[in-house]
Write a protein that holds these residues in place. Structure first.
Motif, PDB file in Angstrom:
ATOM      1  N   GLY A 140       1.776  -8.929 -11.610  1.00 52.86           N
ATOM      2  CA  GLY A 140       3.039  -8.409 -12.141  1.00 52.86           C
ATOM      3  C   GLY A 140       2.893  -7.027 -12.769  1.00 52.86           C
ATOM      4  O   GLY A 140       3.905  -6.397 -13.093  1.00 52.86           O
ATOM      5  N   SER A 141       1.648  -6.524 -12.943  1.00 52.26           N
ATOM      6  CA  SER A 141       1.550  -5.168 -13.510  1.00 52.26           C
ATOM      7  C   SER A 141       2.101  -4.164 -12.509  1.00 52.26           C
ATOM      8  O   SER A 141       1.960  -4.338 -11.299  1.00 52.26           O
ATOM      9  N   PRO A 142       2.719  -3.102 -13.027  1.00 48.21           N
ATOM     10  CA  PRO A 142       3.354  -2.157 -12.103  1.00 48.21           C
ATOM     11  C   PRO A 142       2.335  -1.343 -11.298  1.00 48.21           C
ATOM     12  O   PRO A 142       1.327  -0.868 -11.842  1.00 48.21           O
ATOM     13  N   VAL A 143       2.611  -1.222 -10.011  1.00 46.55           N
ATOM     14  CA  VAL A 143       1.775  -0.375  -9.137  1.00 46.55           C
ATOM     15  C   VAL A 143       2.695   0.537  -8.325  1.00 46.55           C
ATOM     16  O   VAL A 143       3.815   0.153  -7.989  1.00 46.55           O
ATOM     17  N   HIS A 144       2.186   1.730  -8.027  1.00 51.47           N
ATOM     18  CA  HIS A 144       2.886   2.600  -7.065  1.00 51.47           C
ATOM     19  C   HIS A 144       2.625   2.002  -5.694  1.00 51.47           C
ATOM     20  O   HIS A 144       1.459   1.770  -5.331  1.00 51.47           O
ATOM     21  N   HIS A 145       3.673   1.746  -4.955  1.00 44.59           N
ATOM     22  CA  HIS A 145       3.494   1.286  -3.580  1.00 44.59           C
ATOM     23  C   HIS A 145       3.948   2.429  -2.677  1.00 44.59           C
ATOM     24  O   HIS A 145       5.110   2.849  -2.721  1.00 44.59           O
ATOM     25  N   ILE A 146       3.004   2.927  -1.898  1.00 45.15           N
ATOM     26  CA  ILE A 146       3.270   4.130  -1.101  1.00 45.15           C
ATOM     27  C   ILE A 146       3.016   3.814   0.371  1.00 45.15           C
ATOM     28  O   ILE A 146       1.918   3.369   0.724  1.00 45.15           O
ATOM     29  N   GLU A 147       4.034   4.027   1.181  1.00 47.69           N
ATOM     30  CA  GLU A 147       3.830   3.828   2.624  1.00 47.69           C
ATOM     31  C   GLU A 147       3.981   5.173   3.308  1.00 47.69           C
ATOM     32  O   GLU A 147       4.980   5.865   3.088  1.00 47.69           O
ATOM     33  N   ARG A 148       2.977   5.507   4.115  1.00 50.95           N
ATOM     34  CA  ARG A 148       3.020   6.810   4.796  1.00 50.95           C
ATOM     35  C   ARG A 148       2.646   6.675   6.268  1.00 50.95           C
ATOM     36  O   ARG A 148       1.795   5.859   6.628  1.00 50.95           O
ATOM     37  N   LEU A 149       3.296   7.505   7.060  1.00 53.17           N
ATOM     38  CA  LEU A 149       2.888   7.629   8.451  1.00 53.17           C
ATOM     39  C   LEU A 149       1.945   8.822   8.505  1.00 53.17           C
ATOM     40  O   LEU A 149       2.320   9.925   8.101  1.00 53.17           O
ATOM     41  N   ARG A 150       0.723   8.614   8.935  1.00 53.03           N
ATOM     42  CA  ARG A 150      -0.256   9.706   8.984  1.00 53.03           C
ATOM     43  C   ARG A 150      -0.312  10.291  10.391  1.00 53.03           C
ATOM     44  O   ARG A 150      -0.302   9.553  11.383  1.00 53.03           O
ATOM     45  N   THR A 151      -0.365  11.603  10.447  1.00 53.33           N
ATOM     46  CA  THR A 151      -0.374  12.265  11.758  1.00 53.33           C
ATOM     47  C   THR A 151      -1.564  13.213  11.876  1.00 53.33           C
ATOM     48  O   THR A 151      -2.097  13.703  10.875  1.00 53.33           O
TER      49      THR A 151
END
Ligand code: 16G
Length: 246
Positions: free
Chosen positions: A124-135
């Protein structure tokens, strides 16, 4: 060289090796056409079915590609990924590609059970969730999903990740220098949504990677990534013994 009918090696596998040698010896390069299945069958005295089996195998291995109605062509060599704690940006630059990133999702979420366990933080601790398309050179290569504890990089969300490397931001803005990591790599089948992003036919093979990166013993990033198996291969140096072995 010809097909050896007495060999225990199946004919389609013999043709695979002959064809690969022939491509090198004839100086064929990327996007050059290879002879048609009919021509190959005649040249090597093989049935169309055997030749097709060989071509299917070479396409699946990423050595050739087909264009419907046009023929079969030499594919680009796969990108070798070193098993190191390098960022995508560094890795691509080292290989002569221009790295890129397209933000898909960025939000702060409570860490779910397995993410929290893997990162050694409270559920439950807050995390940055980052989704990226890498090129690489503008071509989609991977979908990366990173989780980073909010506590170690509180205002990470103000920095654009389409122009800057995540690892560079962690280092330059938050003083986080990654010093160790671990990674697992599994064969997988691409999820439909990722296949669309990566421009792959549904059900294509991918490399599913999970990486944990640490700084001073603390888990900084848990990343789950999907890499194109037709464009990537892993390269590892082999030490003579297992770590800790005698
Ligand atoms: C690598 C890492 C990924 C990390 C990224 C940072 C794997 C499987 N993944 O691609 O976890 O987020 O580098 O790249 O190796 P960046 O600094 O270029 O944004």
């Amino acid at each position: 060289m010809a097909i050896d009918p007495a060999s225990p090696v199946p004919k389609y596998a013999q043709l695979r090796d002959l064809l690969l040698d022939w491509i090198v010896e004839s100086g064929l390069s990327v996007d050059d056409p290879v002879p048609s299945e009919r021509e190959l069958g005649t040249t090597y005295g093989l049935s169309r079915m055997t030749v097709r089996q060989t071509i299917d195998l070479l396409v699946a291995e990423g050595k050739l590609y087909r264009v419907p109605g046009k023929g079969t062509f030499v594919a680009r060599p796969k990108i070798e990924m070193a098993l190191a704690l390098a960022s995508f940006t560094e890795d691509m630059r080292t290989r002569g590609f221009v790295p890129g990133a397209r933000d898909l999702t960025r939000r702060v979420v409570p860490a779910g059970g397995s993410t929290a366990r893997m990162m050694d933080i409270a559920p439950g601790s807050p995390v940055h969730h980052i989704e990226r398309l890498r090129t690489a050179d503008g071509e989609p290569m991977a979908v990366e999903r990173s989780n980073i504890p909010l506590s170690i990089a509180p205002h990470l969300d103000v920095f654009s990740l389409s122009e800057r490397s995540l690892y560079a931001i962690l280092e330059e803005e938050f003083g986080i220098i990654l010093d160790s990591g671990e990674q697992t790599i599994e064969a997988g089948i691409c999820e439909p949504a990722d296949a669309k992003l990566l421009g792959l036919p549904p059900g294509s093979p991918v490399l599913s990677m999970q990486r944990r990166s640490f700084a001073n013993g603390r888990c900084v990033e848990l990343a789950r990534s999907t890499y194109r198996a037709d464009r990537y291969q892993l390269h590892s140096r082999l030490d003579p013994r297992l770590p800790g072995g005698t």
